[in-house]
Design a protein around this motif. Structure first.
Motif, PDB file in Angstrom:
ATOM      1  N   ALA A   1       0.815  -1.221   0.000  1.00  0.00           N
ATOM      2  CA  ALA A   1       0.000   0.000   0.000  1.00  0.00           C
ATOM      3  C   ALA A   1       0.847   1.269   0.000  1.00  0.00           C
ATOM      4  N   VAL A   2       1.794   1.342   0.917  1.00  0.00           N
ATOM      5  CA  VAL A   2       2.621   2.549   1.010  1.00  0.00           C
ATOM      6  C   VAL A   2       3.643   2.587  -0.124  1.00  0.00           C
ATOM      7  N   TYR A   3       4.269   1.446  -0.397  1.00  0.00           N
ATOM      8  CA  TYR A   3       5.256   1.405  -1.473  1.00  0.00           C
ATOM      9  C   TYR A   3       4.628   1.790  -2.810  1.00  0.00           C
ATOM     10  N   CYS A   4       3.468   1.207  -3.114  1.00  0.00           N
ATOM     11  CA  CYS A   4       2.781   1.529  -4.364  1.00  0.00           C
ATOM     12  C   CYS A   4       2.444   3.017  -4.429  1.00  0.00           C
ATOM     13  N   ALA A   5       2.041   3.575  -3.301  1.00  0.00           N
ATOM     14  CA  ALA A   5       1.708   5.000  -3.259  1.00  0.00           C
ATOM     15  C   ALA A   5       2.930   5.857  -3.571  1.00  0.00           C
TER      16      ALA A   5
END
Length: 246
Positions: free
Chosen positions: A152-156
């Motif tokens: 979630a954070v990495y993709c963001a």
């Protein structure tokens, strides 16, 4: 020697994609400036490049610190006389499920993956505008296109890099002859996964990494392709994934 007389700063140059790119570009005539925190590894890489007839400058620094980046640019101009390009490659991928609240890891990803890119652009851009041309290549990810478990954070962060790259392109290419490219790899055989501390994610990734992944040299070749187009051509995005990856 199609890249002769071009000076290019590469972040995260001590291993993986950064190291492979430094070797590739130097083989084709570019003077490469190697930036990472690990000075010893950079010195080893610079030595191998110079022994092969290339030109390399060690400029250690932390991409999350704007002053470090500004010092690297100043050192580059002092040594080579100019800056022609920047490859924002440094990145972290400590995947985890949001419910585990590994907020320290979230902060590190934002600092390196987003702020590191911003620091690089803000430090290099005045030189590129002064030179009336150059290249900025940002390493995003296929994660900018779709979510995967624990990302979630990495993709963001990678989606932010992709969109920032497009904004840069529209602002800089028409008026300042500065081409901007977002490179978006799928699974690559690098040490990026070594930062993962979530054991559940490690188990799932192990199954995925059993496929034949990309090599760092594949991404270096994509970067070389983007850099060697005629100036009338801006390669906006290169979305490159392993043949076996769904």
């Amino acid at each position: 020697m199609i890249l002769k007389d071009r000076t290019i700063i590469i972040t995260g140059a001590s291993s993986g994609i950064g190291e492979a790119t430094a070797k590739k570009l130097s083989e084709h005539g570019a003077s490469v400036v190697l930036m990472a925190r690990s000075e010893d590894k950079l010195k080893d890489l610079a030595s191998s490049i110079t022994k092969a007839g290339g030109k390399a400058l060690v400029a250690s620094g932390d991409v999350t610190k704007r002053k470090d980046f500004e010092n690297v640019v100043a050192k580059t101009v002092e040594h080579f006389g100019k800056v022609d390009g920047l490859i924002n490659n440094a990145g972290l991928m400590p995947l985890s499920y949001v419910k585990k609240l590994k907020t320290d890891e979230w902060d590190k990803m934002v600092d390196v993956n987003i702020k590191g890119v911003l620091n690089g652009v803000s430090s290099v851009l005045p030189e590129l505008i002064k030179n009336n041309g150059g290249d900025i290549i940002n390493i995003s990810s296929m994660a900018a296109h779709r979510y995967f478990p624990g990302g979630a954070v990495y993709c963001a962060t990678k989606a932010a890099v992709k969109m920032f790259s497009e904004g840069l392109r529209q602002e800089l290419a028409p008026k300042h002859n500065i081409n901007v490219t977002s490179i978006e790899p799928g699974a690559v055989d690098t040490n990026l996964v070594s930062t993962i501390t979530d054991e559940d994610i490690k188990e799932e990734l192990q199954e995925m990494m059993e496929m034949t992944t990309l090599e760092s040299e594949d991404i270096a070749n994509a970067i070389y392709y983007a850099l060697t187009q005629p100036k009338r051509v801006n390669i906006n995005d290169i979305y490159i994934v392993p043949s076996e990856q769904k």
